[in-house]
Design an enzyme around this catalytic site. Structure first.
Site, mmCIF file in Angstrom:
data_model
loop_
_atom_site.group_PDB
_atom_site.id
_atom_site.type_symbol
_atom_site.label_atom_id
_atom_site.label_comp_id
_atom_site.label_asym_id
_atom_site.label_seq_id
_atom_site.Cartn_x
_atom_site.Cartn_y
_atom_site.Cartn_z
ATOM 1 N N ASP A 169 0.887 -1.165 0.000
ATOM 2 C CA ASP A 169 0.000 0.000 0.000
ATOM 3 C C ASP A 169 0.922 1.211 0.000
ATOM 4 O O ASP A 169 1.517 1.533 1.036
ATOM 5 C CB ASP A 169 -0.896 -0.025 1.243
ATOM 6 C CG ASP A 169 -1.761 1.226 1.373
ATOM 7 O OD1 ASP A 169 -2.462 1.342 2.387
ATOM 8 O OD2 ASP A 169 -1.732 2.084 0.465
ATOM 9 N N LYS A 194 2.647 11.355 -3.087
ATOM 10 C CA LYS A 194 1.640 10.680 -3.924
ATOM 11 C C LYS A 194 0.712 11.680 -4.610
ATOM 12 O O LYS A 194 0.215 11.445 -5.699
ATOM 13 C CB LYS A 194 0.833 9.736 -3.035
ATOM 14 C CG LYS A 194 -0.156 8.856 -3.755
ATOM 15 C CD LYS A 194 -0.669 7.814 -2.764
ATOM 16 C CE LYS A 194 -1.807 7.015 -3.339
ATOM 17 N NZ LYS A 194 -2.234 5.971 -2.401
ATOM 18 N N GLU A 204 -7.379 0.533 -4.631
ATOM 19 C CA GLU A 204 -7.421 0.449 -3.165
ATOM 20 C C GLU A 204 -8.758 -0.020 -2.591
ATOM 21 O O GLU A 204 -8.778 -0.907 -1.733
ATOM 22 C CB GLU A 204 -6.975 1.787 -2.546
ATOM 23 C CG GLU A 204 -5.453 1.928 -2.596
ATOM 24 C CD GLU A 204 -4.950 3.356 -2.623
ATOM 25 O OE1 GLU A 204 -5.713 4.244 -2.223
ATOM 26 O OE2 GLU A 204 -3.782 3.556 -3.029
ATOM 27 N N ASP A 236 -13.232 5.156 0.913
ATOM 28 C CA ASP A 236 -11.794 5.166 1.182
ATOM 29 C C ASP A 236 -11.282 6.602 1.187
ATOM 30 O O ASP A 236 -11.094 7.213 0.134
ATOM 31 C CB ASP A 236 -11.090 4.338 0.088
ATOM 32 C CG ASP A 236 -9.581 4.277 0.260
ATOM 33 O OD1 ASP A 236 -8.954 3.538 -0.517
ATOM 34 O OD2 ASP A 236 -9.022 4.968 1.137
#
Lengths: 613, 211
Positions: free
Chosen positions: A21, A84, A183, A205
């Site tokens: 992850d 990210k 994800e 999420d």
């Protein structure tokens, strides 16, 4: 992005595979161990969370994780967190203008580059590769064997450029990326298999920097994503910024320094986390303090939380379902710990969400499961994941309008073709612009890449017909092939990704990093040998001073020459030569040391200490 | 068709060789109905289609062929891609109808077609009036009025679709019957206009929701 659809070599499971992850705030690595997925420890304390923070030092050293985060206050522009957010983005992207401490550099191509200490500016791909490399090494330490293959997760709403950048980062870190897994799908996999149930679930999420909602159904061993929707620029970091902005306003700081921004953001994050369980907290930074209540926090973050509402509604609509038809809502991501977020989710979906698997770990666990499913022949029949492409893929046509070729929420793998023709006599090339997004105009969509189909036969306008075929694979990555219909010839395509690095650039970085790595190993060895050299020279000098009379002139000179050689080589760059010289000096000094020991023993036996001589 | 591996014959629409189990490439010119081993039809049982989709996905999805040789992986990718396209088209009533018509030589899915010239004038006038009314509502931000219109248009769309389906059933039963084909194409053209209208109201609604 490749020009022609590539069928790669068959996957050869090589040793231990892992799921990763690569999160905005924290990264994790997990693997299926004795049939159970578990997150692996990434630091001495055994924590599974590696802060996604990378620090670049002036001497070129790189630190990753909690230690790097500790350096943020002192080195705000060279300590990079939440990188990210910048993957697959261009220099001019809005992300670079949000409140933050980084300095951006310009360079070749439209890629984000951070100016950091140590020389060359770094791209988000390189920074992410450092994090992946660290996770790889920790996994290797855990298993005492090489780890070369991984499933890496990405936000479901990541576009092609962001996905490609993630894959490039994996490659740069020395990992073969088995699959880019969305994800929410990973989380559902972890829950679904855990509970062994059938049904339809929504996954909400909310991470540090990205937000995804996916609706999935699990029936008869097939896990099918019905729809996915999101915002790849919305997350817990926005809550931090909302708090920070209040603090800056309260203190009247209009032009904060990078160090101040970093300090305030860190304090804001801490306050947010405390207010999960406490009603009030004191935010302390730079000697100032400010009382904040949970109610105040909720007011400040409300606009951001509410932004997730329409996204949830759109996902349900695209899936053709109402909230009442769901069997459960799964919460993923650290930001879902915030009570206001939980309440909001309950309101939107009309039910209490599930959260029994640690929201920080669930994605990595799901990735580990998928890695195992892909490589473990014995598990092949268990569960099949059918995922979708989150954003429509289209082409620019006349007037800057988008023609959608593959609509959003199409199950992948998928393909579509479009026939192009020339509009001038004798035209031998056609320019194609691929975009991704839902809007009508090209200008409002994300530019993925531009292609030039050249070498077409020179004919009258409209006579040449080229079929361009788009294929989206199971990773959600696009590849393009073209066929000129008259001759049947496959045309060459030169690809320039708009916000990414070309394959050549990534290859070069890979080579550079290998050389760099070798250089690093060599540099470290040299330092170690120099330290050893100083120690042995100091010892030898001391012995010569105190017991040099034990040697005759020739022996003394030989020893001194050996010492001089070590001294000289210590000032040079050849670590191997230095090591050999040290070994030679060590060997040569042995008879002398023996004499010294004998003298000491004799003196001890005679009741005198050698020191007195 | 013949298996590339063991040369056993098998019926078209078969995904894996009945003898050696190797995945086969889609037949040249395979239709989306072939992907499900179905004859072209207007009516499809959706739960049955979904089950068939799951079963077939389990057989041909690339994830099942990660360690197989290149040729098999290529075939799996092609079958999977075709299957996904087929599922998406066949499970939607309108898409399915357009596809059946396409199999009979008329591809109405392209925007730039000359079908406009075949449309009855009064229909085109009607569409223009609807359009003007909608533009008016949009300018005034009158979402309620637009949604009300959408309700009406939705009913008309269903009616047009039912008419198209009836014509297509005729056509399938008696191929070459041009009258049925023309009727289906007009009905579907109406469906397309109404669909676009509904999409525009949808866009208005989304913009209003997202504020």
């Amino acid at each position: 992005m490749s020009g022609l659809l590539q069928i790669h070599d068959p996957l050869k499971p090589k040793g231990q595979v892992v799921g990763i992850d690569l999160g905005t705030t924290n990264s994790l690595v997990a693997a299926v161990v004795h049939g159970t997925p578990r997150c692996l420890p990434v630091d001495e304390a055994g924590s599974p969370l590696l802060p996604s923070v990378v620090h670049y030092a002036a001497d070129g050293g790189v630190t990753v994780g909690a230690r790097a985060r500790a350096l943020a206050a002192e080195f705000p522009t060279s300590t990079l967190a939440s990188v990210k957010r910048f993957l697959g983005k261009g220099r001019a992207d809005a992300e670079t203008r949000k409140l933050g401490a980084y300095r951006f550099a310009d360079g070749v191509g439209d890629v984000v580059r951070f100016e950091v200490a140590g020389g060359t500016p770094v791209t988000p791909i390189e920074v992410s590769a450092e994090i992946l490399r660290t996770l790889k090494r920790r996994a290797e330490a855990f298993f005492s064997s090489k780890v070369e293959q991984a499933v890496i997760t990405v936000p479901a709403y990541f576009d092609d450029a962001q996905r490609q950048a993630t894959k490039d980062a994996g490659r740069l870190a020395g990992l073969e990326v088995l699959r880019l897994l969305n994800e929410p799908t990973a989380a559902a996999l972890a829950y679904g298999l855990d509970k062994g149930s059938q049904g339809t679930f929504a996954v909400y999420d909310l991470g540090g920097g990205t937000f995804d909602v996916s609706i999935l159904s699990l029936v008869d061993g097939v896990f099918q994503v019905k729809s996915t929707c999101g915002n790849s620029a919305l997350g817990g970091d926005d809550f931090d910024r909302a708090i920070a902005e209040q603090v800056l306003a309260a203190r009247g700081l209009q032009a904060p320094t990078p160090a101040q921004v970093t300090a305030i953001l860190a304090a804001a994050r801490a306050a947010k986390e405390t207010l999960t369980t406490a009603e009030t907290t004191t935010l302390r930074v730079d000697g100032h303090h400010m009382e904040i209540s949970r109610a105040q926090l909720e007011t400040w973050i409300a606009p951001w939380v509410e932004k997730t509402g329409p996204v949830c509604r759109r996902a349900l609509k695209d899936a053709g379902l109402s909230a009442a038809q769901l069997d459960g809502v799964i919460l993923v991501g650290g930001a879902t710990r915030v009570p206001a977020v939980r309440r909001y989710v309950q309101q939107v979906f009309g039910r209490a969400p599930l959260g029994d698997i640690d929201p920080d770990q669930v994605v990595a666990l799901g990735a580990a499961v998928q890695a195992d499913l892909l490589t473990n022949a014995q598990r092949q029949d268990e569960v099949l994941l059918l995922d979708v492409i989150p954003l429509s893929l289209g082409l620019e046509t006349m007037g800057g309008v988008v023609e959608k070729l593959i609509p959003r929420n199409t199950t992948i793998p998928a393909a579509a073709a479009q026939v192009f023709t020339t509009f001038q006599d004798g035209q031998t090339a056609i320019d194609i612009h691929v975009v991704q997004g839902e809007r009508e105009l090209v200008a409002d969509c994300r530019s993925l890449a531009r292609f030039r189909l050249s070498g077409l036969p020179s004919l009258a306008a409209g006579m040449t017909r080229v079929e361009v075929r788009f294929e989206v694979n199971a990773d959600g990555l696009l590849s393009v092939s073209a066929r000129e219909q008259a001759t049947g010839a496959v045309q060459s395509i030169s690809v320039k990704p708009t916000h990414g690095l070309t394959d050549e650039q990534v290859e070069q970085m890979l080579l550079d990093s290998i050389e760099h790595a070798e250089h690093d190993i060599h540099a470290r060895m040299l330092v170690e040998q120099r330290v050893e050299a100083q120690r042995i020279l100091a010892d030898a000098a001391k012995q010569l001073r105190e017991n040099g009379d034990l040697l005759d002139a020739t022996q003394r000179r030989t020893l001194e020459e050996a010492m001089a050689l070590v001294q000289r080589l210590a000032g040079e760059e050849d670590a191997d030569a230095l090591r050999e010289a040290i070994a030679a000096l060590d060997e040569m000094a042995k008879p002398f040391i023996e004499l010294v020991m004998n003298r000491a023993m004799t003196a001890a036996l005679a009741g005198h200490s050698v020191e007195q001589a | 068709m013949q298996c590339w591996n063991c040369h056993t014959d098998f019926a078209p629409g078969t995904l894996l060789c009945p003898r050696c189990g190797k995945v086969q490439p889609p037949a040249v010119g395979a239709t989306l109905f072939d992907a499900f081993g179905l004859a072209p039809r207007v009516d499809v049982d959706i739960p049955e289609l979904e089950q068939a989709y799951r079963e077939r996905s389990l057989q041909v999805h690339p994830d099942r062929y990660t360690t197989a040789q290149a040729r098999e992986r290529r075939f799996a990718l092609e079958q999977s891609t075709l299957l996904n396209d087929a599922y998406r088209t066949l499970k939607d009533r309108a898409a399915r109808a357009f596809y059946v018509l396409k199999l009979h030589g008329l591809d109405l899915s392209r925007e730039d077609l000359g079908t406009q010239k075949d449309m009855p004038l009064d229909f085109l006038e009607e569409v223009m009036q609807l359009r003007e009314a909608l533009d008016g509502h949009r300018e005034k931000g009158a979402l309620e009025a637009a949604l009300h219109m959408a309700g009406d248009v939705s009913v008309r769309r269903s009616t047009a679709l039912a008419e198209a389906e009836a014509a297509l059933r005729q056509l399938l039963a008696h191929p070459g019957q041009d009258a049925a084909r023309t009727e289906a194409s007009h009905a579907l053209a109406r469906v397309r206009y109404f669909t676009r209208f509904l999409e525009e109201v949808d866009a208005m609604e989304e913009e209003a929701l997202e504020g």
